[in-house]
Design a protein around this motif. Structure first.
Motif, short mmCIF file in Angstrom:
data_model
loop_
_atom_site.label_atom_id
_atom_site.label_comp_id
_atom_site.label_asym_id
_atom_site.label_seq_id
_atom_site.Cartn_x
_atom_site.Cartn_y
_atom_site.Cartn_z
N ARG A 49 -21.26 -168.11 -64.64
CA ARG A 49 -20.86 -166.95 -65.44
C ARG A 49 -21.86 -165.80 -65.26
O ARG A 49 -21.49 -164.64 -65.17
CB ARG A 49 -20.77 -167.34 -66.92
CG ARG A 49 -19.54 -166.76 -67.62
CD ARG A 49 -19.29 -167.52 -68.92
NE ARG A 49 -20.50 -167.59 -69.73
CZ ARG A 49 -20.81 -166.72 -70.70
NH1 ARG A 49 -20.02 -165.72 -70.97
NH2 ARG A 49 -21.92 -166.87 -71.40
N PHE A 50 -23.14 -166.17 -65.22
CA PHE A 50 -24.19 -165.17 -64.97
C PHE A 50 -23.92 -164.46 -63.65
O PHE A 50 -23.95 -163.23 -63.57
CB PHE A 50 -25.56 -165.88 -64.95
CG PHE A 50 -26.69 -165.05 -64.46
CD1 PHE A 50 -27.31 -164.13 -65.28
CD2 PHE A 50 -27.14 -165.18 -63.15
CE1 PHE A 50 -28.37 -163.35 -64.82
CE2 PHE A 50 -28.20 -164.41 -62.68
CZ PHE A 50 -28.82 -163.50 -63.51
N TRP A 51 -23.59 -165.23 -62.61
CA TRP A 51 -23.38 -164.62 -61.29
C TRP A 51 -22.10 -163.80 -61.24
O TRP A 51 -22.02 -162.79 -60.53
CB TRP A 51 -23.40 -165.69 -60.21
CG TRP A 51 -24.78 -166.24 -59.97
CD1 TRP A 51 -25.20 -167.52 -60.16
CD2 TRP A 51 -25.93 -165.51 -59.52
NE1 TRP A 51 -26.54 -167.63 -59.86
CE2 TRP A 51 -27.02 -166.42 -59.46
CE3 TRP A 51 -26.16 -164.18 -59.16
CZ2 TRP A 51 -28.30 -166.03 -59.06
CZ3 TRP A 51 -27.44 -163.79 -58.76
CH2 TRP A 51 -28.48 -164.72 -58.72
N SER A 52 -21.08 -164.22 -62.00
CA SER A 52 -19.84 -163.43 -62.04
C SER A 52 -20.15 -162.02 -62.53
O SER A 52 -19.59 -161.04 -62.04
CB SER A 52 -18.82 -164.03 -63.02
OG SER A 52 -18.51 -165.31 -62.63
N ARG A 53 -21.07 -161.93 -63.48
CA ARG A 53 -21.42 -160.61 -64.01
C ARG A 53 -22.13 -159.75 -62.97
O ARG A 53 -22.23 -158.53 -63.12
CB ARG A 53 -22.32 -160.76 -65.24
CG ARG A 53 -21.56 -161.32 -66.43
CD ARG A 53 -22.08 -160.73 -67.72
NE ARG A 53 -23.46 -161.13 -67.93
CZ ARG A 53 -23.87 -161.86 -68.96
NH1 ARG A 53 -23.01 -162.29 -69.85
NH2 ARG A 53 -25.12 -162.17 -69.08
N HIS A 54 -22.64 -160.39 -61.93
CA HIS A 54 -23.30 -159.63 -60.85
C HIS A 54 -22.41 -159.52 -59.61
O HIS A 54 -22.91 -159.30 -58.51
CB HIS A 54 -24.65 -160.28 -60.51
CG HIS A 54 -25.66 -160.14 -61.62
ND1 HIS A 54 -26.30 -158.95 -61.90
CD2 HIS A 54 -26.10 -161.02 -62.54
CE1 HIS A 54 -27.10 -159.11 -62.94
NE2 HIS A 54 -27.00 -160.36 -63.34
N GLY A 55 -21.11 -159.71 -59.81
CA GLY A 55 -20.16 -159.43 -58.73
C GLY A 55 -19.84 -160.60 -57.82
O GLY A 55 -19.17 -160.42 -56.80
N PHE A 56 -20.30 -161.81 -58.15
CA PHE A 56 -20.02 -162.98 -57.31
C PHE A 56 -18.77 -163.70 -57.82
O PHE A 56 -18.56 -163.80 -59.03
CB PHE A 56 -21.21 -163.95 -57.33
CG PHE A 56 -22.42 -163.43 -56.61
CD1 PHE A 56 -22.69 -163.83 -55.31
CD2 PHE A 56 -23.27 -162.51 -57.22
CE1 PHE A 56 -23.81 -163.33 -54.64
CE2 PHE A 56 -24.39 -162.01 -56.54
CZ PHE A 56 -24.65 -162.42 -55.26
N THR A 98 -32.99 -158.76 -63.94
CA THR A 98 -32.22 -159.45 -62.89
C THR A 98 -31.24 -158.50 -62.19
O THR A 98 -31.09 -158.55 -60.98
CB THR A 98 -31.45 -160.66 -63.46
OG1 THR A 98 -30.71 -160.23 -64.59
CG2 THR A 98 -32.39 -161.78 -63.85
N GLY A 99 -30.61 -157.62 -62.98
CA GLY A 99 -29.67 -156.67 -62.38
C GLY A 99 -30.36 -155.82 -61.32
O GLY A 99 -29.81 -155.59 -60.23
N ASP A 128 -32.50 -168.48 -54.10
CA ASP A 128 -33.03 -168.67 -55.46
C ASP A 128 -33.26 -167.34 -56.14
O ASP A 128 -33.75 -166.40 -55.50
CB ASP A 128 -34.43 -169.30 -55.38
CG ASP A 128 -34.47 -170.80 -55.60
OD1 ASP A 128 -33.40 -171.39 -55.80
OD2 ASP A 128 -35.58 -171.36 -55.55
N LEU A 129 -32.96 -167.32 -57.42
CA LEU A 129 -33.45 -166.25 -58.30
C LEU A 129 -33.96 -166.95 -59.54
O LEU A 129 -33.23 -167.75 -60.14
CB LEU A 129 -32.30 -165.30 -58.68
CG LEU A 129 -32.62 -164.33 -59.83
CD1 LEU A 129 -33.68 -163.31 -59.43
CD2 LEU A 129 -31.35 -163.60 -60.29
#
Ligand SMILES: CC(C)(COP(=O)(O)OP(=O)(O)OC[C@H]1O[C@@H](n2cnc3c(N)ncnc32)[C@H](O)[C@@H]1OP(=O)(O)O)[C@@H](O)C(=O)NCCC(=O)NCCS
Length: 158
Positions: A124-131, A95-96, A82-83
């Motif tokens: 999409r949010f997680w894609s921006r964090h490399g997932f 978050t970053g 969870d985040l």
């Protein structure tokens, strides 16, 4: 995260995941099993956000709202359970920082990847964090309790 943060963490979870309720016991359980992966966003007052992660197996996710007896005997990656931020704490760019802190720590500890199940349309949010989404065999059944929009995603670590 410390045991006396749990009440505030549960409050953040309740407003952040209205469709994926988890009991207080689940949060206490994860903190007891792997405090190294449990963080809160807090100043002097109650926690305004949290991140929970722990060692797990790849191509796997624990069923929601479940107390687990122990961590897997042969974990293969870090699972980001969870985040969440309280709505008042969102949009501040924090978050970053916490995702990178987890990634740095996991890399130092020798883990090859972080995995998660994206819900709330957050892929999409997680894609921006490399997932990246990963289609793992048998995952559809394992994600049944997470809802129709659930996606299994993995971020490889250096
Ligand atoms: C996910 C969450 C922690 C992001 O916090 P935040 O402070 O808003 O994050 P950031 O400011 O770093 O990023 C916000 C961006 O991500 C997008 N985003 C955040 N959550 C999203 C979601 N659930 N679905 C789609 N997009 C989302 C926002 O639209 C925003 O995009 P923009 O920068 O193009 O405007 C927060 O929205 C939250 O607690 N949501 C409820 C819990 C949740 O869905 N957690 C993740 C699911 S696994």
């Amino acid at each position: 995260m410390r045991p006396d943060d749990i009440e505030a963490v549960v409050n953040v979870a309740r407003v952040s995941f209205p469709d994926h309720f988890e009991d207080q016991a689940c949060f206490e359980n994860r903190l007891a099993l792997y405090p190294r992966g449990c963080f809160v966003l807090a100043d002097d007052g109650p926690a305004k956000g949290y991140l929970i992660a722990y060692p797990w197996r790849d191509a796997s996710a624990p069923p929601l709202n479940t107390v687990i007896e122990g961590l897997p005997a042969e974990p293969t990656l870090i699972y980001l359970h969870d985040l969440a931020l309280h709505p008042e704490a969102r949009g501040g760019g924090v978050t970053g920082a916490i995702v990178e802190r987890l990634a740095d720590q996991a890399t130092e500890d020798g883990w090859p990847a972080i995995a998660l199940v994206a819900v709330n349309d957050a892929a999409r949010f997680w894609s921006r964090h490399g997932f990246e989404p990963v289609e793992a065999e048998g995952m559809a059944e394992k994600l049944a309790s997470y809802g129709d929009d659930a996606r299994y995603m993995v971020r490889p670590l250096a």
